[in-house]
Motif scaffolding. Structure first.
Motif, PDB file in Angstrom:
ATOM      1  N   PHE A  44       0.832  -1.181  -0.011  1.00 31.23           N
ATOM      2  CA  PHE A  44      -0.004   0.095   0.016  1.00 31.23           C
ATOM      3  C   PHE A  44       0.767   1.264   0.012  1.00 31.23           C
ATOM      4  O   PHE A  44       0.630   2.419  -0.915  1.00 31.23           O
ATOM      5  N   GLU A  45       1.851   1.276   0.941  1.00 36.79           N
ATOM      6  CA  GLU A  45       2.941   2.368   0.854  1.00 36.79           C
ATOM      7  C   GLU A  45       3.615   2.728  -0.371  1.00 36.79           C
ATOM      8  O   GLU A  45       3.632   3.821  -0.951  1.00 36.79           O
ATOM      9  N   ALA A  46       3.913   1.576  -1.020  1.00 33.88           N
ATOM     10  CA  ALA A  46       4.634   1.875  -2.344  1.00 33.88           C
ATOM     11  C   ALA A  46       3.684   1.782  -3.597  1.00 33.88           C
ATOM     12  O   ALA A  46       4.299   1.999  -4.593  1.00 33.88           O
ATOM     13  N   ALA A  47       2.621   1.789  -3.289  1.00 32.89           N
ATOM     14  CA  ALA A  47       1.481   1.830  -4.417  1.00 32.89           C
ATOM     15  C   ALA A  47       2.013   0.753  -5.431  1.00 32.89           C
ATOM     16  O   ALA A  47       2.053   0.690  -6.626  1.00 32.89           O
ATOM     17  N   THR A  48       2.192  -0.647  -5.058  1.00 33.83           N
ATOM     18  CA  THR A  48       2.597  -1.804  -5.847  1.00 33.83           C
ATOM     19  C   THR A  48       1.656  -2.802  -5.399  1.00 33.83           C
ATOM     20  O   THR A  48       1.146  -3.188  -4.411  1.00 33.83           O
ATOM     21  N   PHE A  49       1.036  -3.725  -6.686  1.00 34.24           N
ATOM     22  CA  PHE A  49       0.424  -4.710  -6.778  1.00 34.24           C
ATOM     23  C   PHE A  49       1.293  -5.984  -6.701  1.00 34.24           C
ATOM     24  O   PHE A  49       2.186  -5.995  -7.611  1.00 34.24           O
ATOM     25  N   PRO A  50       1.030  -6.952  -5.924  1.00 36.44           N
ATOM     26  CA  PRO A  50       2.016  -7.925  -5.896  1.00 36.44           C
ATOM     27  C   PRO A  50       1.545  -9.231  -6.978  1.00 36.44           C
ATOM     28  O   PRO A  50       0.968 -10.295  -6.831  1.00 36.44           O
ATOM     29  N   ARG A  51       1.919  -8.751  -8.241  1.00 37.51           N
ATOM     30  CA  ARG A  51       1.522  -9.719  -9.387  1.00 37.51           C
ATOM     31  C   ARG A  51       2.146 -11.017  -9.133  1.00 37.51           C
ATOM     32  O   ARG A  51       1.618 -11.890  -9.596  1.00 37.51           O
ATOM     33  N   GLU A  52       3.224 -11.200  -8.463  1.00 39.86           N
ATOM     34  CA  GLU A  52       3.678 -12.618  -8.256  1.00 39.86           C
ATOM     35  C   GLU A  52       2.780 -13.720  -7.640  1.00 39.86           C
ATOM     36  O   GLU A  52       2.945 -14.729  -7.453  1.00 39.86           O
ATOM     37  N   LEU A  53       1.872 -13.140  -6.899  1.00 41.20           N
ATOM     38  CA  LEU A  53       0.848 -13.583  -6.300  1.00 41.20           C
ATOM     39  C   LEU A  53      -0.483 -14.380  -7.242  1.00 41.20           C
ATOM     40  O   LEU A  53      -0.991 -15.224  -6.965  1.00 41.20           O
ATOM     41  N   GLY A 345      -4.012   8.172  18.160  1.00 40.16           N
ATOM     42  CA  GLY A 345      -3.028   8.759  17.285  1.00 40.16           C
ATOM     43  C   GLY A 345      -2.219   7.399  16.408  1.00 40.16           C
ATOM     44  O   GLY A 345      -1.907   7.567  15.450  1.00 40.16           O
ATOM     45  N   ASN A 346      -2.221   6.224  17.097  1.00 40.58           N
ATOM     46  CA  ASN A 346      -1.709   5.306  16.497  1.00 40.58           C
ATOM     47  C   ASN A 346      -2.440   4.674  15.033  1.00 40.58           C
ATOM     48  O   ASN A 346      -2.032   3.929  14.274  1.00 40.58           O
ATOM     49  N   GLY A 347      -3.703   5.198  15.439  1.00 37.97           N
ATOM     50  CA  GLY A 347      -4.463   4.725  14.372  1.00 37.97           C
ATOM     51  C   GLY A 347      -4.293   5.379  12.861  1.00 37.97           C
ATOM     52  O   GLY A 347      -4.832   4.810  11.890  1.00 37.97           O
ATOM     53  N   ILE A 348      -3.566   6.542  12.838  1.00 40.48           N
ATOM     54  CA  ILE A 348      -3.053   7.120  11.614  1.00 40.48           C
ATOM     55  C   ILE A 348      -1.643   6.176  11.077  1.00 40.48           C
ATOM     56  O   ILE A 348      -1.307   6.723  10.008  1.00 40.48           O
ATOM     57  N   SER A 349      -1.228   5.357  11.804  1.00 42.00           N
ATOM     58  CA  SER A 349       0.155   4.662  11.394  1.00 42.00           C
ATOM     59  C   SER A 349      -0.112   3.731  10.493  1.00 42.00           C
ATOM     60  O   SER A 349      -1.263   2.847  10.655  1.00 42.00           O
ATOM     61  N   GLY A 350       0.493   3.264   9.274  1.00 39.23           N
ATOM     62  CA  GLY A 350       0.416   2.363   8.727  1.00 39.23           C
ATOM     63  C   GLY A 350       0.734   0.872   9.295  1.00 39.23           C
ATOM     64  O   GLY A 350       0.103  -0.503   8.831  1.00 39.23           O
ATOM     65  N   GLU A 351       1.034   0.881  10.403  1.00 37.25           N
ATOM     66  CA  GLU A 351       1.088  -0.350  11.183  1.00 37.25           C
ATOM     67  C   GLU A 351      -0.125  -0.980  11.685  1.00 37.25           C
ATOM     68  O   GLU A 351      -0.355  -2.228  11.830  1.00 37.25           O
ATOM     69  N   TYR A 352      -1.103  -0.289  11.567  1.00 40.96           N
ATOM     70  CA  TYR A 352      -2.433  -0.615  12.035  1.00 40.96           C
ATOM     71  C   TYR A 352      -3.587  -0.582  10.694  1.00 40.96           C
ATOM     72  O   TYR A 352      -3.269   0.369   9.934  1.00 40.96           O
ATOM     73  N   PRO A 353      -4.243  -1.517  10.457  1.00 37.38           N
ATOM     74  CA  PRO A 353      -5.134  -1.334   9.182  1.00 37.38           C
ATOM     75  C   PRO A 353      -6.279  -0.613   8.946  1.00 37.38           C
ATOM     76  O   PRO A 353      -6.899  -0.181   7.972  1.00 37.38           O
ATOM     77  N   PRO A 354      -7.100  -0.226  10.024  1.00 37.17           N
ATOM     78  CA  PRO A 354      -8.234   0.249   9.972  1.00 37.17           C
ATOM     79  C   PRO A 354      -8.242   1.531   9.165  1.00 37.17           C
ATOM     80  O   PRO A 354      -9.201   1.626   8.202  1.00 37.17           O
ATOM     81  N   LEU A 355      -7.424   2.397   9.228  1.00 37.73           N
ATOM     82  CA  LEU A 355      -7.519   3.616   8.219  1.00 37.73           C
ATOM     83  C   LEU A 355      -7.234   3.536   6.603  1.00 37.73           C
ATOM     84  O   LEU A 355      -7.512   3.967   5.858  1.00 37.73           O
ATOM     85  N   ARG A 356      -6.180   2.061   6.547  1.00 41.42           N
ATOM     86  CA  ARG A 356      -5.999   1.946   5.214  1.00 41.42           C
ATOM     87  C   ARG A 356      -7.249   1.025   4.635  1.00 41.42           C
ATOM     88  O   ARG A 356      -7.481   1.558   3.404  1.00 41.42           O
ATOM     89  N   HIS A 357      -8.091   0.465   5.401  1.00 37.71           N
ATOM     90  CA  HIS A 357      -9.232  -0.176   5.043  1.00 37.71           C
ATOM     91  C   HIS A 357     -10.360   0.951   4.808  1.00 37.71           C
ATOM     92  O   HIS A 357     -11.240   1.177   3.768  1.00 37.71           O
ATOM     93  N   ALA A 358     -10.450   1.854   5.647  1.00 42.04           N
ATOM     94  CA  ALA A 358     -11.323   3.187   5.223  1.00 42.04           C
ATOM     95  C   ALA A 358     -11.191   3.819   3.983  1.00 42.04           C
ATOM     96  O   ALA A 358     -11.936   4.085   3.288  1.00 42.04           O
TER      97      ALA A 358
END
Length: 389
Positions: A44-53, A345-358
């Protein structure tokens, strides 16, 4: 009272599944836990899709898994939905890939294609040896596909296509695109292989959502195709809309997966985050948030399962899919946002998924029919009056 370790099972949803469905769910979840979940934040951070999967997804039988023959697994609709749930529990980009590959690209060929087209493309697409995309949306034609400008004209025994498509998932990866165009005989579908002269793709950059997914524009400039490239059984909007209905079905399950991942994260965090001398899960306001979200999540899961069983019986109607897509995506976004507040505040970190899912669910809310369109579909069903025409 024992602690509920799986918030999805508050209403014993698993007890309503067959053993085969639970096995498929477990197999997909375990594969993703090993091969995707540890890496998805980086994708997500690198804007990359894992084509190898992709070949690995093919080996699991997830590509076109609800279709019969031609190398497809031929599973139940519920099993397909559960696979979508597990995929989106990791990231909407993974579920979007599988949805587009199976329910748009492959389904368009399986339902509307010739036997020769099926033999040429479906086994390769099912194995992940080829990737497909679905070209319907245009820069000026989203919710109103009937206003598309892409057109195809006959030239001798060939067809010549001109036009553009926008917001096409998998477009930059695809070996074949199902492209819908206006003709003198109505809207028809065409299979456009990558490398066809005049056919180019441009990936959309700077996305704030679905970053672990490839989104592209398609350009068709005098693309010449043989007559055999047309999907012979599709004429009019019924063709593309039937494909969209298939994809929406996967979405209404997938949204439950995103919501489940968010709630599981919030439950774990609330139990370990200590403030004022005790875990924040012990405070009434936090428990209210968790309880409200668990109720929403479990009702969404039951709705998805009910619609899956209707689909397996051949009784599912398009307006019922609209109910599922509208409700479950809307509830999933609300859950993702609320879970972020529990993480503080930890919720805006990429370490946790909720904001990415949102962020991802903002795209899911818009594609395959916006909230507004699904609301009007339901409204027409209730009143008999089409407000969008």
């Amino acid at each position: 009272m024992p602690v509920m370790t799986d918030p999805l099972d508050l209403l014993a949803v698993s007890a309503l599944l067959t053993e085969e469905e639970r096995d498929i769910r477990r197999t997909v979840r375990e594969f993703l836990d090993d091969h995707a979940r540890p890496h998805v934040a980086g994708w997500f951070e690198a804007a990359t899709f894992p084509r190898e999967l992709v070949p690995e997804l093919g080996k699991l039988g997830l590509l076109g898994m609800h279709l019969d023959g031609y190398g497809c697994a031929g599973t139940s609709a519920v099993s397909y939905g559960l696979a979508c749930l597990e995929l989106e529990a990791v990231d909407s980009g993974l579920r979007s890939f599988v949805s587009v590959q199976g329910s748009l690209s492959m389904y368009s060929i399986h339902r509307w294609g010739s036997e020769e087209q099926k033999q040429e493309w479906l086994p390769r697409l099912a194995a992940g040896e080829a990737i497909g995309c679905f070209g319907l949306t245009e820069p000026d034609s989203g919710s109103d596909p009937g206003s598309m400008r892409t057109h195809a004209v006959r030239d001798g025994g060939d067809w010549v296509l001109d036009g553009s498509k926008m917001w096409i998932t998998n477009g930059g990866l695809a070996d074949v695109a199902t492209v819908w165009a206006r003709t003198d005989d109505g809207i028809r579908g065409f299979l456009v292989p990558r490398g066809t002269p005049g056919f180019t793709t441009t990936d959309v950059g700077h996305k704030l959502s679905l970053r672990a997914s490839v989104t592209s524009a398609l350009s068709l400039d005098g693309v010449r195709l043989p007559a055999s490239a047309m999907l012979p059984q599709a004429r009019g909007l019924r063709g593309p809309l039937s494909c969209l209905n298939e994809a929406r079905f996967g979405i209404l399950f997938g949204a439950v997966g995103a919501a489940r991942d968010c709630l599981a994260t919030a439950l774990d965090y609330a139990d370990t985050r200590v403030q004022f001398g005790r875990p924040i899960s012990a405070f009434q306001l936090t428990q209210k948030k968790l309880a409200d979200m668990a109720v929403s999540l479990n009702t969404a899961a039951l709705l998805a399962l009910h619609l899956g069983k209707l689909k397996d019986r051949g009784e599912l109607r398009p307006e019922q899919v609209s109910v599922g897509k509208l409700n479950n995506v809307r509830e999933a976004i609300a859950i993702a946002r609320e879970c972020r507040t529990i993480l503080g505040g930890n919720g805006i970190s990429g370490e946790y998924p909720p904001l990415r899912h949102a962020a991802n669910l903002e795209s899911v809310r818009t594609y395959e029919g916006t909230d507004e369109v699904h609301t009007l579909v339901i409204g027409e069903t209730l009143t008999g009056r089409a407000a969008y025409r």
